[in-house]
Design a protein around this motif. Structure first.
Motif, PDB file in Angstrom:
ATOM      1  N   PRO A 177      -5.600   1.612  -2.097  1.00  0.00           N
ATOM      2  CA  PRO A 177      -5.657  -0.026  -2.520  1.00  0.00           C
ATOM      3  C   PRO A 177      -4.378  -0.701  -2.283  1.00  0.00           C
ATOM      4  O   PRO A 177      -3.354  -0.016  -2.133  1.00  0.00           O
ATOM      5  N   ILE A 178      -4.366  -1.933  -2.232  1.00  0.00           N
ATOM      6  CA  ILE A 178      -3.247  -2.841  -1.842  1.00  0.00           C
ATOM      7  C   ILE A 178      -2.955  -3.514  -2.989  1.00  0.00           C
ATOM      8  O   ILE A 178      -3.782  -3.921  -3.738  1.00  0.00           O
ATOM      9  N   ARG A 179      -1.654  -3.291  -3.364  1.00  0.00           N
ATOM     10  CA  ARG A 179      -1.439  -4.059  -4.817  1.00  0.00           C
ATOM     11  C   ARG A 179      -0.711  -5.501  -4.100  1.00  0.00           C
ATOM     12  O   ARG A 179       0.117  -5.582  -3.646  1.00  0.00           O
ATOM     13  N   TRP A 180      -1.374  -6.751  -4.333  1.00  0.00           N
ATOM     14  CA  TRP A 180      -1.046  -7.914  -4.009  1.00  0.00           C
ATOM     15  C   TRP A 180      -0.194  -8.488  -5.190  1.00  0.00           C
ATOM     16  O   TRP A 180      -0.297  -8.414  -6.143  1.00  0.00           O
ATOM     17  N   GLN A 181       1.035  -9.200  -4.498  1.00  0.00           N
ATOM     18  CA  GLN A 181       1.935  -9.847  -5.236  1.00  0.00           C
ATOM     19  C   GLN A 181       1.692 -11.275  -5.571  1.00  0.00           C
ATOM     20  O   GLN A 181       1.127 -12.005  -4.456  1.00  0.00           O
TER      21      GLN A 181
ATOM     22  N   ALA B 210     -10.387  -7.869   4.919  1.00  0.00           N
ATOM     23  CA  ALA B 210      -9.995  -7.047   6.225  1.00  0.00           C
ATOM     24  C   ALA B 210      -8.961  -5.963   6.165  1.00  0.00           C
ATOM     25  O   ALA B 210      -8.794  -4.807   6.255  1.00  0.00           O
ATOM     26  N   ALA B 211      -7.896  -6.777   5.508  1.00  0.00           N
ATOM     27  CA  ALA B 211      -6.664  -5.798   5.054  1.00  0.00           C
ATOM     28  C   ALA B 211      -7.104  -4.475   4.184  1.00  0.00           C
ATOM     29  O   ALA B 211      -6.613  -3.293   4.493  1.00  0.00           O
TER      30      ALA B 211
ATOM     31  N   VAL C  48       2.033  -4.893   3.484  1.00  0.00           N
ATOM     32  CA  VAL C  48       0.882  -5.632   4.191  1.00  0.00           C
ATOM     33  C   VAL C  48       1.201  -7.082   3.903  1.00  0.00           C
ATOM     34  O   VAL C  48       1.388  -7.530   2.891  1.00  0.00           O
ATOM     35  N   ARG C  49       0.965  -7.823   5.112  1.00  0.00           N
ATOM     36  CA  ARG C  49       1.037  -9.240   4.968  1.00  0.00           C
ATOM     37  C   ARG C  49      -0.226  -9.897   5.568  1.00  0.00           C
ATOM     38  O   ARG C  49      -0.776  -9.321   6.508  1.00  0.00           O
ATOM     39  N   VAL C  50      -0.452 -11.213   5.224  1.00  0.00           N
ATOM     40  CA  VAL C  50      -1.449 -11.995   5.850  1.00  0.00           C
ATOM     41  C   VAL C  50      -0.545 -13.402   6.379  1.00  0.00           C
ATOM     42  O   VAL C  50       0.174 -13.756   5.353  1.00  0.00           O
TER      43      VAL C  50
ATOM     44  N   TRP D 102       0.766  -1.071  -0.010  1.00  0.00           N
ATOM     45  CA  TRP D 102       0.163  -0.065   0.038  1.00  0.00           C
ATOM     46  C   TRP D 102       0.775   0.916  -0.106  1.00  0.00           C
ATOM     47  O   TRP D 102       2.013   1.206   0.579  1.00  0.00           O
ATOM     48  N   MET D 103       0.606   2.286  -0.603  1.00  0.00           N
ATOM     49  CA  MET D 103       1.374   3.323  -0.832  1.00  0.00           C
ATOM     50  C   MET D 103       0.758   4.661   0.070  1.00  0.00           C
ATOM     51  O   MET D 103      -0.094   5.133  -0.150  1.00  0.00           O
TER      52      MET D 103
END
Length: 98
Positions: A94-98, A86-87, A20-22, A10-11
């Protein structure tokens, strides 16, 4: 056992990347903490999914770089999908998931 199962970025302010990690645990973190602090009601028990796991969101720095032990920034979730939602709702962008 702590296992990172999803990582995203997330920026902050549009320029500073925040990881951000799960993380999947094979125990209920918050129950274990209450047990260690002798702060549980007699009837309380761990709340794990059918596989004996929970998923937690982590977005503060300091883990897993070895600086501090793991400490979640969320409650436990039964599924990876619930933790990802939730994250995404906890971050103001927005979160950019890898």
């Amino acid at each position: 056992m702590e296992t990172i199962v999803a990582t995203g970025v997330w920026m902050y302010a549009g320029t500073v990347p925040v990881t951000v990690r799960v993380v999947m645990l094979d125990y209920d973190f918050w129950h274990a903490l209450g047990e260690a602090e002798d702060d549980l009601e007699e009837e309380e028990s761990p709340q794990l999914n059918a596989d004996g796991r929970l998923y937690y969101v982590r977005h503060r720095p300091g883990w897993p770089d070895g600086e501090r032990p793991f400490w979640p920034d969320s409650q436990g979730f039964y599924t990876l999908e619930e933790a990802v939602v939730a994250a995404e709702s906890a971050m103001p962008g927005p979160i950019r998931w890898q």
